[in-house]
Design an enzyme around this catalytic site. Structure first.
Site, PDB file in Angstrom:
ATOM      1  N   ARG A 144       0.876  -1.279  -0.013  1.00  0.00           N
ATOM      2  CA  ARG A 144      -0.096   0.138   0.010  1.00  0.00           C
ATOM      3  C   ARG A 144       0.790   1.291  -0.040  1.00  0.00           C
ATOM      4  O   ARG A 144       1.900   1.177   0.694  1.00  0.00           O
ATOM      5  CB  ARG A 144      -0.924   0.298   1.050  1.00  0.00           C
ATOM      6  N   HIS A 197      -0.834   0.096  -9.999  1.00  0.00           N
ATOM      7  CA  HIS A 197      -1.380  -0.575  -9.053  1.00  0.00           C
ATOM      8  C   HIS A 197      -2.060  -1.930  -9.771  1.00  0.00           C
ATOM      9  O   HIS A 197      -3.101  -2.269  -9.918  1.00  0.00           O
ATOM     10  CB  HIS A 197      -2.693  -0.036  -8.247  1.00  0.00           C
TER      11      HIS A 197
END
Lengths: 313, 313
Positions: A228, A276
């Site tokens: 993250r 991502h």
């Protein structure tokens, strides 16, 4: 059996088709923003990625919430909105571990074998041999040794890189020098040339990669973050790249996604950016797992993947 | 025991130091261009990479010629200059197989995961998700199933790509759909999405990758060549890239090396070029193997790695 489904990409159809085929006994409703709560049918199960808090209320017979994706941080932010004693369940893998292993292996090989440098040369039509790196100097350290971290470790071992790992609670994995807990984090970092972050995002791991920890890596270290964005204190990290303490990084996740156009990471050639994509939830695999776990719950059997709300993963 | 050493890079010192340490009983002379033949001490063993023909003559008690590097094609071109019945010995691996596996894995992952496309986007500060490829469609076909090809196969299997292999004589390797001989080459090619060439260069394999064979690959196929440039009919290959039959290639070897500045490959962005670095002979490993094989020969024991001059590898 009633299922309430939500995914922020607004493409529920293939999920509905898959659930209908795999769990024909279930009736599935799609939750939509701005829905009149009276129209929401009380659900037995919620299946969602990044659910809005509003969809979690009004389900007196709710038995479980299934999280689509590897990280449950988005759901846990809504812990207060969750009905008490209803388990949050994460998928065991959903085909994500091998994708993560591919991504990380690619990034390691690119840096270790200097393919980025060779590419720059080729763009200038230069045929020039570059001094190879010594694999003995390229210890790979994995932060987080769960399903994803272990699979990455296997891939790294396959190519013979020295390997170490760090986790909150002690693990003992073959071929990996294992470190555990806050006390051993410094020793882990000091011996790590390529740092791979695959930690869950919790209160304890937010900004775990800051000036103090990143400085403990040896000069010339390299960061790969597939967990993250909030694990990284971005300005600390960027300063350590600019000062040449860090040689570079491959980052798939960022504090704000999409990464804003003005963000300084875009301007730094030593930072490789992907949007991502290191691991995508594979729909068929996920649906199969969810159906299996729902059937087990309906029969009162135990299931794997229940999130420990106190730990946050 | 007398050893004659030659390497075209003109950096014999570390080899001499290594041989002196590992084979202290040997006296080592370095062969140099323009040397007066009277000054060459008759050798028991020649240890050389790309030896000039002149150095092979005048050694009545020569027992073996050791080839530094994976391909013996350069030495075999000098077959006429070789004393009869003196074996040419290649190294078993010398740390090259894992390097080849790294190189090929990197090139496969780069193409399969679209990292090249993501890199282009990042240079334009674009955050955009690209449709992922399906691994089931990405069968990897390896031409050549010797020490190097088998090690590449292991790495490809580790990531779960469908795998097939082709070799001159039939092999039976676990998890690989194996094809053999000229009769089965077409069937092998028709099912191969990523073609990896790691063949020895012989009369039969020169230009084996020409219009006729490359056209049999499915549209959108990708070539990775880590063997020899002469395996590829370069203009046929380039035409098939230009016509979009081939999606691209990663090439480490070329008919003429260094690749000339005017060569059209440099101008084609779908061709990734590296300067023959996919696998370097690792000196310490090589010296260890040579010492071991020399000791075995001195004791009259059999050794592995003797080249079959009739086959050419």
């Amino acid at each position: 059996m009633q299922i309430l489904f939500y995914s922020p990409d607004n493409k529920p159809e293939p999920w509905l088709a898959g659930l209908a085929q795999t769990l024909p006994e279930a009736s599935v409703q799609v939750w939509q923003h701005g829905m009149d709560t009276e129209n929401v049918v009380p659900a037995d199960y919620i299946v969602a990625w990044k659910p809005p808090a509003a969809m979690l209320a009004g389900h007196p017979r709710l038995k479980a919430v299934f999280n689509l994706g590897a990280g449950v941080d988005a759901i846990l932010q809504l812990a207060d909105a969750l009905p008490p004693n209803v388990p949050v369940v994460r998928l065991d893998d959903a085909g994500m571990a091998v994708q993560m292993a591919e991504y990380v292996t690619y990034a390691i090989l690119r840096h270790f074998r200097r393919f980025d440098d060779y590419e720059l040369q080729a763009r200038q039509q230069q045929w020039r041999f570059l001094k190879p790196n010594d694999k003995g100097d390229f210890s790979v350290g994995i932060l987080g040794l769960g399903v994803l971290g272990s699979r990455i470790a296997e891939a790294v071992q396959h190519f013979g890189f020295p390997l170490r790992g760090w986790s909150r609670s002690r693990k003992d994995l073959p071929g990996i020098e294992c470190f555990a807990g806050g006390d051993e984090l410094e020793a882990f970092l000091r011996g790590t040339r390529i740092l791979v972050c695959v930690l869950p995002l919790t209160a304890e791991t937010t900004q775990i990669l800051n000036r103090s920890t990143l400085e403990k890596l040896p000069k010339g270290a390299y960061l790969i973050n597939v967990a993250r964005g909030a694990h990284v204190a971005e300005s600390d990290f960027l300063a350590l790249i600019k000062s040449d303490h860090l040689a570079g990084a491959t980052l798939d996740v960022f504090r704000n996604e999409p990464l804003p156009a003005q963000h300084p990471f875009w301007q730094e050639p030593r930072i490789s950016i992907t949007p991502h994509i290191s691991a995508l939830t594979l729909r068929d695999n996920s649906i199969g797992q969810i159906a299996e776990k729902i059937r087990a719950l309906e029969q009162g059997k135990p299931i794997a993947g229940i999130v420990d709300l106190s730990k946050g993963y």
